[in-house]
Design a protein around this motif. Structure first.
Motif, mmCIF file in Angstrom:
data_model
loop_
_atom_site.group_PDB
_atom_site.id
_atom_site.type_symbol
_atom_site.label_atom_id
_atom_site.label_comp_id
_atom_site.label_asym_id
_atom_site.label_seq_id
_atom_site.Cartn_x
_atom_site.Cartn_y
_atom_site.Cartn_z
ATOM 1 N N GLY A 112 -94.788 56.439 -36.688
ATOM 2 C CA GLY A 112 -93.524 57.009 -37.051
ATOM 3 C C GLY A 112 -92.317 56.128 -37.557
ATOM 4 O O GLY A 112 -91.679 56.587 -38.232
ATOM 5 N N ALA A 113 -92.110 55.071 -36.838
ATOM 6 C CA ALA A 113 -91.378 54.234 -37.399
ATOM 7 C C ALA A 113 -91.382 53.680 -38.894
ATOM 8 O O ALA A 113 -90.628 53.666 -39.700
ATOM 9 N N LEU A 168 -82.343 64.071 -25.521
ATOM 10 C CA LEU A 168 -81.719 64.809 -26.473
ATOM 11 C C LEU A 168 -80.951 64.177 -27.878
ATOM 12 O O LEU A 168 -81.063 64.449 -28.900
ATOM 13 N N LEU A 169 -80.337 63.147 -27.216
ATOM 14 C CA LEU A 169 -79.780 62.439 -28.360
ATOM 15 C C LEU A 169 -80.441 61.639 -29.316
ATOM 16 O O LEU A 169 -80.444 61.588 -30.531
ATOM 17 N N ILE A 170 -81.545 61.079 -28.630
ATOM 18 C CA ILE A 170 -82.747 60.447 -29.530
ATOM 19 C C ILE A 170 -83.363 61.475 -30.416
ATOM 20 O O ILE A 170 -83.495 61.100 -31.697
ATOM 21 N N ILE A 171 -83.601 62.670 -30.007
ATOM 22 C CA ILE A 171 -84.367 63.731 -30.970
ATOM 23 C C ILE A 171 -83.244 64.172 -31.880
ATOM 24 O O ILE A 171 -83.552 64.295 -33.397
ATOM 25 N N TRP A 172 -81.963 64.175 -31.968
ATOM 26 C CA TRP A 172 -80.818 64.496 -32.580
ATOM 27 C C TRP A 172 -80.848 63.300 -33.953
ATOM 28 O O TRP A 172 -80.697 63.761 -35.111
ATOM 29 N N ILE A 173 -80.817 61.968 -33.384
ATOM 30 C CA ILE A 173 -80.671 60.919 -34.283
ATOM 31 C C ILE A 173 -82.062 61.000 -35.258
ATOM 32 O O ILE A 173 -81.989 60.766 -36.268
ATOM 33 N N VAL A 174 -83.063 61.339 -34.619
ATOM 34 C CA VAL A 174 -84.281 61.296 -35.400
ATOM 35 C C VAL A 174 -84.170 62.432 -36.554
ATOM 36 O O VAL A 174 -84.831 62.304 -37.719
ATOM 37 N N ALA A 175 -83.714 63.466 -35.985
ATOM 38 C CA ALA A 175 -83.419 64.559 -37.078
ATOM 39 C C ALA A 175 -82.587 64.148 -38.159
ATOM 40 O O ALA A 175 -82.913 64.664 -39.386
ATOM 41 N N LYS A 176 -81.496 63.525 -37.873
ATOM 42 C CA LYS A 176 -80.663 62.956 -38.811
ATOM 43 C C LYS A 176 -81.246 62.202 -39.742
ATOM 44 O O LYS A 176 -81.325 62.167 -40.670
ATOM 45 N N ALA A 177 -82.137 61.119 -39.453
ATOM 46 C CA ALA A 177 -82.809 60.287 -39.814
ATOM 47 C C ALA A 177 -83.831 60.913 -40.774
ATOM 48 O O ALA A 177 -84.109 60.497 -42.252
ATOM 49 N N GLY A 178 -84.486 61.856 -40.448
ATOM 50 C CA GLY A 178 -85.609 62.554 -41.302
ATOM 51 C C GLY A 178 -84.859 63.682 -42.283
ATOM 52 O O GLY A 178 -85.713 64.074 -42.933
ATOM 53 N N GLY A 179 -83.568 63.771 -42.282
ATOM 54 C CA GLY A 179 -82.891 64.941 -42.914
ATOM 55 C C GLY A 179 -83.505 66.147 -42.677
ATOM 56 O O GLY A 179 -83.589 66.900 -43.813
ATOM 57 N N TRP A 191 -92.038 64.475 -42.258
ATOM 58 C CA TRP A 191 -93.186 64.611 -41.528
ATOM 59 C C TRP A 191 -93.050 63.660 -40.157
ATOM 60 O O TRP A 191 -93.346 63.880 -39.205
ATOM 61 N N ALA A 192 -92.628 62.374 -40.473
ATOM 62 C CA ALA A 192 -92.543 61.414 -39.366
ATOM 63 C C ALA A 192 -91.352 61.870 -38.516
ATOM 64 O O ALA A 192 -91.575 61.810 -37.083
ATOM 65 N N ALA A 193 -90.294 62.166 -38.807
ATOM 66 C CA ALA A 193 -89.520 62.806 -38.203
ATOM 67 C C ALA A 193 -89.964 63.938 -37.133
ATOM 68 O O ALA A 193 -89.590 64.133 -35.977
#
Length: 128
Positions: free
Chosen positions: A57-58, A111-122, A69-71
């Motif tokens: 994923g990284a 939840l914060l980590i999930i939000w950051i991942v979603a931002k990173a993945g667009g 897909w990775a996000a």
């Protein structure tokens, strides 16, 4: 290249966070085995598999063609490992080297980590 709806800081943070976590799953494997809930089988194997998925994923989040897909995969992984975090909070006596407040505080941090991942993945930002 990062699209406008993606965040460069979130992209870098996500890649570093999961790259570090993935490596640590192999370097500190006994620590990760210790936080596994007793009801789950194959502790060592699950730790190793989750470590591999963190590493994938990284790397995947950094490649534009696989970013979304990775996000989604990293979000699923965050949900999948939540029982281990909950196990730590429910059994603080087994983790006396970590303050209880940190064991509990890391639960909503998922939840914060999930939000950051979603931002990173667009990923689409949809409101209900």
């Amino acid at each position: 290249m990062v699209a406008p709806e993606q965040s460069r800081w979130a992209l870098v943070l996500t890649a570093l966070f999961f790259l570090t976590g993935g490596v640590l799953h192999f370097v500190l494997i006994d620590y990760f085995i210790a936080i596994m809930p007793a009801y789950l089988p194959w502790h060592r194997e699950l730790v190793q598999v989750s470590g591999v998925f963190e590493l994938m994923g990284a790397l995947g989040i950094l490649i534009p063609a696989t970013r979304q897909w990775a996000a989604w995969s990293l979000i699923a992984l965050c949900i999948a490992v939540f029982p281990a975090n909950l196990n730590m909070a429910l059994h603080p006596d087994h983790f006396s080297n970590i303050p209880v407040v940190l064991l509990v505080a890391r639960l909503p941090l998922q939840l914060l980590i999930i939000w950051i991942v979603a931002k990173a993945g667009g990923l689409p930002n949809r409101s209900v």
